[in-house]
Scaffold this motif. Structure first.
Motif, PDB file in Angstrom:
ATOM      1  N   SER A  46      20.563 -22.026 -15.247  1.00  0.00           N
ATOM      2  CA  SER A  46      21.280 -21.441 -14.106  1.00  0.00           C
ATOM      3  C   SER A  46      21.869 -20.079 -14.460  1.00  0.00           C
ATOM      4  CB  SER A  46      22.385 -22.386 -13.635  1.00  0.00           C
ATOM      5  OG  SER A  46      21.832 -23.627 -13.252  1.00  0.00           O
ATOM      6  N   ALA A  87      25.531 -22.973 -10.074  1.00  0.00           N
ATOM      7  CA  ALA A  87      26.662 -23.364 -10.903  1.00  0.00           C
ATOM      8  C   ALA A  87      26.278 -23.346 -12.379  1.00  0.00           C
ATOM      9  CB  ALA A  87      27.131 -24.750 -10.500  1.00  0.00           C
ATOM     10  N   THR A  99      23.574 -28.728 -12.716  1.00  0.00           N
ATOM     11  CA  THR A  99      22.712 -28.487 -11.559  1.00  0.00           C
ATOM     12  C   THR A  99      22.017 -29.793 -11.176  1.00  0.00           C
ATOM     13  OG1 THR A  99      22.294 -26.258 -12.367  1.00  0.00           O
ATOM     14  CG2 THR A  99      20.763 -27.120 -10.702  1.00  0.00           C
ATOM     15  N   ASP A 128      15.803 -22.547  -9.465  1.00  0.00           N
ATOM     16  CA  ASP A 128      16.551 -23.168 -10.554  1.00  0.00           C
ATOM     17  C   ASP A 128      16.412 -24.679 -10.367  1.00  0.00           C
ATOM     18  OD1 ASP A 128      18.319 -23.519 -12.672  1.00  0.00           O
ATOM     19  OD2 ASP A 128      20.104 -23.383 -11.396  1.00  0.00           O
TER      20      ASP A 128
HETATM   21 MG   LIG Z   1      21.975 -25.527 -14.140  1.00  0.00          MG
END
Ligand SMILES: [Mg+2]
Ligand SMILES: Nc1nc2c(ncn2[C@@H]2O[C@H](COP(=O)(O)OP(=O)(O)OP(=O)(O)O)[C@@H](O)[C@H]2O)c(=O)[nH]1
Length: 478
Positions: A222, A264, A272, A291
């Motif tokens: 992320s 995040a 995540t 992501d």
């Molecule tokens: Mg993540």
């Protein structure tokens, strides 16, 4: 941080993500148990997972031996575990591995009554349940949980049934109910997956390249996604994230546009839990960057398959970036890389390995990480993980100090499917319309106006370049 706090929908910046304080009165006291055949068990990861799931580890039992069919641990060790759990007042035993349903029940029978037996896959489910933040994540979690429960329920029913044929697991109404719910969750996920596949096709037609970030949990996916993403999001595409609305239809469509999940970032596993897609310009290409949810070692294949939006996004990407934490020691790097590559199995496109957090290791550490990476890949059998054949050379990257970001952009641009063409058409309305079509899809590399003609250099997705060529060729000559 209490477990309830973890379910709030605040952004990562405002969540306290520090490891659970063992003195936290809300934490459930638990004993960790681990067995391995080779090296002595390393319990660092399971302790982190336990803390993130709201347990305070108050003791540990480890053993080096082969698997015991009854308890997984040998009988003597299992009894030691029982005594430790009783003395420490543990409410749960966290088992670092997958237990068969029979082993789970046998250990439960041995332990003080009321002590929960939580093996690694169940702990992962608890972590997800704490934080699932979108409808697709909910669905996937439900499926993973049902698939986990089914064999255990069968075992429980079989234990109750003993001789009574009418109570055999096959005909038990609870078993049938779970089987039905699995089918229905699978159907719902199929719909979500079909919808995603259709959106991927649309985005490709629009000239966008699909890039997915994959890797073990906490590898830095992320963080890298944030760094590469343009300001504009593509909220229609990811799982959604953000607050969930239980009343919405559950066909996986129509997450409201203002509900895109934040990318995040936190130093905790499974930060995540929903795939999230942003626009990004990588190496001059207009891409959609997805992501994904991180992988975890020691989960059964079925459980990994339940996280289908992640697996599909990675497999179907034009190029996947596999984030590998270079700051891990050799054994962890190998274990996490192997788990990630086995989960991915195969991809349609090339895979670029990124050795992340390069700032945390010196030049020697980075060289050691590259070596550990290469050794681990060399030991993988492509029949088990055909994705190894798709691997490009690894790129060391640090988002923190910017190292390697330009190399990564070049590697991605190089890995994306590309065609080039030069077309010439009489300058006029039709050529201008074709040019504007090509600009919209990001395939115009250069334009040269002559006195009567316009020459256009095209570069980008092969199908889009081919369509642009057709449009210029069709431009009328007068
Ligand atoms: Mg993540
Ligand atoms: N030193 C350093 N730390 C980094 C870097 N990139 C990420 N991190 C840290 O690594 C931790 C995990 O980062 P995330 O981006 O949340 O990792 P993730 O792979 O998305 O993790 P999950 O969503 O939990 O699977 C965070 O504490 C980050 O700050 C980097 O380049 N250098």
């Amino acid at each position: 941080m209490s477990r309830d706090d973890a379910t709030t929908n605040e952004t990562a910046e405002s969540i306290d993500t520090s490891p659970l304080d063992p003195a936290d009165p809300d934490a459930t006291p638990a004993v960790v148990a681990a067995r391995s055949e080779g090296e002595p068990p390393d319990t660092a990861e399971i302790r982190d997972l336990a803390a993130a799931a709201g347990y305070a580890v108050v003791g540990e039992v480890t053993q080096r031996r082969r698997e015991d069919p009854t308890y997984d641990l040998g009988r003597g060790k299992a009894e030691e575990l029982m005594r430790l759990a009783a003395d420490a007042g543990a409410e749960a035993v966290i088992y670092d591995g997958g237990l068969s349903p029979g082993q789970t029940f046998s250990l439960g029978d041995l332990l003080p009554s009321g002590t929960a037996v939580i093996d690694r896959p169940r702990l992962a489910l608890e972590l997800f349940a704490d934080a699932a933040d979108s409808r697709a994540a909910d669905r996937q979690l439900e499926l993973a949980r049902l698939r986990y429960e089914l064999p255990r329920l069968r075992e429980a029913v079989a234990r109750d049934a003993s001789e009574d044929v009418r109570l055999q697991p096959e005909g038990d109404s609870r078993v049938l109910d779970v089987e039905k719910r699995i089918e229905s969750a699978e159907r719902a996920l199929d719909e979500i997956a079909d919808d995603r596949a259709a959106r991927r096709a649309e985005r490709r037609d629009a000239g966008l390249d699909l890039v997915a970030l994959a890797g073990y949990t906490n590898a830095g996916k992320s963080t890298l996604a944030r760094r590469l993403a343009d300001e504009v999001d593509d909220p229609e595409f990811g799982d959604g994230g953000g607050p969930r609305d239980a009343d919405r239809d559950d066909n996986g469509e129509g997450e409201p546009a203002d509900r895109d999940g934040p990318l995040a970032v936190a130093d905790r596993p499974f930060e995540t839990l929903s795939t999230t897609t942003r626009r990004a310009t990588v190496g001059g290409r207009r891409a959609l960057l997805t992501d994904t949810v991180g992988f975890l070692d020691g989960l059964p294949h079925e459980s990994v398959r339940s996280f289908r939006t992640t697996i599909d996004a990675i497999r179907a990407a034009d190029c996947a970036v596999l984030v590998v934490d270079a700051s891990d020691d050799r054994a962890d790097l190998r274990r996490k890389l192997t788990a990630s590559l086995s989960a991915i199995e195969a991809t349609d496109g090339p895979v670029i390995p990124v050795l992340s957090k390069a700032d945390e290791v010196g030049a020697d550490g980075l060289a050691a990480a590259v070596e550990a990476y290469e050794d681990a890949v060399a030991d993988l059998d492509p029949r088990d993980a055909p994705v190894v054949d798709a691997l490009r050379p690894p790129v060391p990257v640090s988002v923190r100090d910017g190292t390697g970001l330009a190399d990564l952009a070049d590697a991605v641009a190089d890995a994306l499917p590309t065609a080039t063409a030069t077309v010439e058409a009489p300058n006029g309305g039709a050529a201008q319309a074709a040019l504007s079509w090509a600009y919209d899809r990001g395939v115009v590399a250069g334009v040269d106006y002559g006195s009567e003609t316009v020459a256009v250099e095209l570069a980008g997705r092969p199908d889009v370049v081919a369509e642009a060529e057709r449009r210029f060729a069709d431009a009328p000559s007068s």
